[in-house]
Design a protein around this motif. Sequence first.
Motif, short mmCIF file in Angstrom:
data_model
loop_
_atom_site.label_atom_id
_atom_site.label_comp_id
_atom_site.label_asym_id
_atom_site.label_seq_id
_atom_site.Cartn_x
_atom_site.Cartn_y
_atom_site.Cartn_z
N ASP A 243 0.87 -1.17 0.00
CA ASP A 243 0.00 0.00 0.00
C ASP A 243 0.91 1.22 0.00
N VAL A 244 1.01 1.86 -1.15
CA VAL A 244 1.88 3.04 -1.30
C VAL A 244 0.99 4.20 -1.74
N ALA A 245 0.89 5.20 -0.89
CA ALA A 245 0.04 6.34 -1.17
C ALA A 245 0.85 7.48 -1.78
N GLY A 246 0.14 8.39 -2.43
CA GLY A 246 0.79 9.58 -2.97
C GLY A 246 1.54 10.33 -1.89
N GLY A 247 2.71 10.82 -2.22
CA GLY A 247 3.55 11.52 -1.26
C GLY A 247 4.47 10.61 -0.49
N SER A 248 4.49 9.32 -0.82
CA SER A 248 5.35 8.37 -0.12
C SER A 248 6.00 7.42 -1.10
N GLY A 249 6.98 6.69 -0.62
CA GLY A 249 7.70 5.78 -1.49
C GLY A 249 8.13 4.54 -0.74
N LEU A 250 8.53 3.53 -1.50
CA LEU A 250 8.91 2.23 -0.94
C LEU A 250 10.26 1.82 -1.51
N LEU A 251 11.19 1.47 -0.63
CA LEU A 251 12.48 0.93 -1.03
C LEU A 251 12.41 -0.59 -0.99
N ALA B 291 18.19 12.09 -4.43
CA ALA B 291 17.36 12.32 -3.25
C ALA B 291 16.54 13.59 -3.40
N ASP B 292 17.14 14.63 -3.96
CA ASP B 292 16.42 15.90 -4.17
C ASP B 292 15.26 15.71 -5.15
N LEU B 293 15.51 15.01 -6.25
CA LEU B 293 14.45 14.78 -7.24
C LEU B 293 13.32 13.96 -6.64
N LEU B 294 13.67 12.93 -5.88
CA LEU B 294 12.64 12.11 -5.24
C LEU B 294 11.84 12.92 -4.23
#
Length: 208
Positions: A33-41, A173-176
Amino acid sequence: MTQGQVYSPLSLHTQGLAVGRGETMLAHGLALDVAGGSGLLLRGPNGAGKSTLLLTLAGLLAPIEGTVTIEGHDPDDGPALHYCGHRNAVRARMTVRQTLGFWAALNGHTGLAADAALDRVGLGKTAKLDAGYLSAGQQRRLVLARLLVSRRPLWLLDEPSAALDADGRVLLADLLSAHLAEGGLAVIATHDDIAVSSLTTLQLGATP
């Protein structure tokens, strides 16, 4: 939308997902479950299924079991995702600007102009060079520029920091961070640390 958010609310979900190559299952029972504004490694040893999971999320491989759903995406807004594999897909005898222009034409001119994107990733002075002259790290920066010329809310990135130097990792990191701040989301397969606070980690184990 909240202030600063560019993308419509979007989320990625999987249920009972099993992925693999052919009849070989590499990971199973995945409920993401990955919502907008977040990310998964995605982390794990070689062969654990990180790249295969990305390909499945991108729709390039069929799941062995389960479902992948992108909720909140309006098809009228164009494709939902960018998939960038671990290979750079750079043609040696096209210039850097031509290479980026090709990808923008293929994916849609919905983001920065090519020269602005090249400046953003530190390749402005290489625009007229054949892409084959770029170092491995510079070619990886060129892949990152593809994300900027065509705006899509979901980024699926396979080893995006490979060959990047320290400055390149800061750039990534800045782009992400900027992408997530705009309501985008990302799933990233990597062995490296990425200094973005809104990234969580999923550990995948190797198949016995």
